[in-house]
Design an enzyme around this catalytic site. Sequence first.
Site, PDB file in Angstrom:
ATOM      1  N   CYS A 167       0.837  -1.204   0.000  1.00 56.52           N
ATOM      2  CA  CYS A 167       0.000   0.000   0.000  1.00 56.52           C
ATOM      3  C   CYS A 167       0.869   1.251   0.000  1.00 56.52           C
ATOM      4  O   CYS A 167       1.723   1.426   0.873  1.00 56.52           O
ATOM      5  CB  CYS A 167      -0.899  -0.013   1.232  1.00 56.52           C
ATOM      6  SG  CYS A 167      -1.720   1.564   1.507  1.00 56.52           S
ATOM      7  N   CYS A 204       0.564   3.305   3.378  1.00 59.00           N
ATOM      8  CA  CYS A 204       1.042   2.774   4.661  1.00 59.00           C
ATOM      9  C   CYS A 204       2.420   3.356   4.976  1.00 59.00           C
ATOM     10  O   CYS A 204       3.229   3.589   4.081  1.00 59.00           O
ATOM     11  CB  CYS A 204       1.110   1.247   4.610  1.00 59.00           C
ATOM     12  SG  CYS A 204      -0.463   0.442   4.967  1.00 59.00           S
ATOM     13  N   HIS A 216      -3.921   0.624   8.039  1.00 57.84           N
ATOM     14  CA  HIS A 216      -4.477   0.282   6.731  1.00 57.84           C
ATOM     15  C   HIS A 216      -5.897  -0.277   6.830  1.00 57.84           C
ATOM     16  O   HIS A 216      -6.693  -0.161   5.904  1.00 57.84           O
ATOM     17  CB  HIS A 216      -3.562  -0.768   6.076  1.00 57.84           C
ATOM     18  CG  HIS A 216      -3.922  -1.122   4.678  1.00 57.84           C
ATOM     19  ND1 HIS A 216      -3.633  -0.303   3.610  1.00 57.84           N
ATOM     20  CD2 HIS A 216      -4.573  -2.201   4.155  1.00 57.84           C
ATOM     21  CE1 HIS A 216      -4.071  -0.878   2.488  1.00 57.84           C
ATOM     22  NE2 HIS A 216      -4.644  -2.017   2.795  1.00 57.84           N
ATOM     23  N   ASN A 234     -13.587   9.448  -1.643  1.00 56.99           N
ATOM     24  CA  ASN A 234     -14.258   8.361  -2.353  1.00 56.99           C
ATOM     25  C   ASN A 234     -14.004   7.120  -1.537  1.00 56.99           C
ATOM     26  O   ASN A 234     -12.854   6.707  -1.385  1.00 56.99           O
ATOM     27  CB  ASN A 234     -13.671   8.151  -3.748  1.00 56.99           C
ATOM     28  CG  ASN A 234     -13.780   9.399  -4.593  1.00 56.99           C
ATOM     29  OD1 ASN A 234     -14.835  10.018  -4.654  1.00 56.99           O
ATOM     30  ND2 ASN A 234     -12.688   9.771  -5.233  1.00 56.99           N
ATOM     31  N   SER A 242      -9.063   4.219  -5.081  1.00 56.04           N
ATOM     32  CA  SER A 242      -7.968   3.449  -5.653  1.00 56.04           C
ATOM     33  C   SER A 242      -7.328   2.537  -4.616  1.00 56.04           C
ATOM     34  O   SER A 242      -6.543   1.672  -4.953  1.00 56.04           O
ATOM     35  CB  SER A 242      -6.926   4.418  -6.220  1.00 56.04           C
ATOM     36  OG  SER A 242      -6.523   5.325  -5.202  1.00 56.04           O
ATOM     37  N   HIS A 257      -6.941   1.946   2.071  1.00 54.03           N
ATOM     38  CA  HIS A 257      -6.350   2.678   3.201  1.00 54.03           C
ATOM     39  C   HIS A 257      -7.180   3.949   3.449  1.00 54.03           C
ATOM     40  O   HIS A 257      -7.488   4.665   2.510  1.00 54.03           O
ATOM     41  CB  HIS A 257      -4.896   3.038   2.874  1.00 54.03           C
ATOM     42  CG  HIS A 257      -4.107   3.473   4.062  1.00 54.03           C
ATOM     43  ND1 HIS A 257      -3.078   2.737   4.597  1.00 54.03           N
ATOM     44  CD2 HIS A 257      -4.222   4.568   4.842  1.00 54.03           C
ATOM     45  CE1 HIS A 257      -2.592   3.368   5.646  1.00 54.03           C
ATOM     46  NE2 HIS A 257      -3.267   4.486   5.819  1.00 54.03           N
ATOM     47  N   HIS A 315      -8.398   7.307   3.524  1.00 51.17           N
ATOM     48  CA  HIS A 315      -7.833   8.567   3.004  1.00 51.17           C
ATOM     49  C   HIS A 315      -8.884   9.338   2.240  1.00 51.17           C
ATOM     50  O   HIS A 315      -9.907   8.800   1.825  1.00 51.17           O
ATOM     51  CB  HIS A 315      -6.650   8.283   2.072  1.00 51.17           C
ATOM     52  CG  HIS A 315      -7.058   7.670   0.761  1.00 51.17           C
ATOM     53  ND1 HIS A 315      -7.420   6.345   0.633  1.00 51.17           N
ATOM     54  CD2 HIS A 315      -7.187   8.200  -0.485  1.00 51.17           C
ATOM     55  CE1 HIS A 315      -7.733   6.090  -0.616  1.00 51.17           C
ATOM     56  NE2 HIS A 315      -7.623   7.193  -1.332  1.00 51.17           N
ATOM     57  N   GLN A 364      -9.171  13.312  -0.272  1.00 55.25           N
ATOM     58  CA  GLN A 364      -8.384  14.225  -1.096  1.00 55.25           C
ATOM     59  C   GLN A 364      -8.811  15.652  -0.805  1.00 55.25           C
ATOM     60  O   GLN A 364      -9.869  15.895  -0.230  1.00 55.25           O
ATOM     61  CB  GLN A 364      -8.621  13.946  -2.580  1.00 55.25           C
ATOM     62  CG  GLN A 364      -8.263  12.553  -3.040  1.00 55.25           C
ATOM     63  CD  GLN A 364      -8.311  12.459  -4.564  1.00 55.25           C
ATOM     64  OE1 GLN A 364      -7.905  13.379  -5.283  1.00 55.25           O
ATOM     65  NE2 GLN A 364      -8.796  11.340  -5.054  1.00 55.25           N
TER      66      GLN A 364
END
Length: 341
Positions: free
Chosen positions: A50, A53, A115, A155, A163, A166, A168, A170
């Site tokens: 990942c 990570c 993760h 997303n 994608s 993990h 996250h 944006q």
Amino acid sequence: MFSLSDHPHRRYNPLTDEWVVVSPHRTKRPWQGQIEAPPLDTRPAYDPQCYLCPGNARAGGAITPDYSGTFVFDNDYAALLPDAPTSEVAVGDPPLLRAVAERGICRVVCYSPRHDLSMGQLTPPELRAVVDTWAAQTAELGAIEWVRHVLIFENRGAMMGASNPHPHGQLWATSFLPGQMVRESQTQLAYHAANRRAMLGDYLRLELARGERLVCANEHFVALVPFWAVWPFETMVLPRRSATALPELDGDERDGLADILKQLTTRYDALFEASFPYSMGVHQAPTDGQAHPEWLLHLHFLPPLLRSATVRKFMVGFELLGEPQRDITPEQAAARLRELS
Ligand code: H2U
Ligand code: ZN
């Protein structure tokens, strides 16, 4: 006699000046569409493959540091760039071929070094750190002279095009106001000019008085299914006190937002006993140096799931080419989310 819970109708969205068709009579129709496999969610706490990570190499060659808490970096595949040239193209008379060069800063925000966690599984202090990071980024990027707006979004889930599992999100800081923000700004400005109050503050008061679309709430924030929701389990998160952007929230309010994020995402995961996919966005006032008394900070959660972890709603046909449409009413969706804990 006409009833919002039995008869086909359209509902008006005053924030986007759009309509949605609601078809409550169809909710008993049998489902014979696509069945997708439920998403498996067995992840390790650390994945050597990942790129988010701690300690791992990213696609562009950079190394993600050994971070604890949150971690922010410039997107290695940024859609917009801070140093792009400025220019305009206008061809035709009147010009039908128009283009404007724009600038932007695109960053990725890791919520946790773990993760295997998602928003609902983070502790309240960990979620508070995410809110603080969002606020600090908004303040930092919003202060840049050419940045007009900062959009924070996430997303979640492969179904929504994330994608990587993990945890996250944006953020994109842009030299322009994105189209949806232009619309939301215009509607709120017009309402404020006519009524001398913020539209979404008035809207929240109405919803609190009626109660039928509320999902969860605390002292500082309220989560509800908007009257005009398009997606089956779409929700909106609104602050009780007027604030136009995250940096204005005090410590208690930031804890309140963290708490609502946890409550709401936990309910989402419980709804279909699955890791619930969505696109989430934080909508804040433009960072153009002006006061925006018409604006109320809010978050949108737009999940694609309809009746199970395996059946998703697609925007096709009339919805894609005519106008959005929904079957389950916002009141039914709110009741289902409210019953979970
Ligand atoms: P999602 O939010 O859709 O999962 O996207 C994550 C972003 O991470 C995506 O915009 C970026 C992609 O460009 N990314 C990097 O910046 N570095 C990498 O090594 C892989 C992905
Ligand atoms: Zn990871």
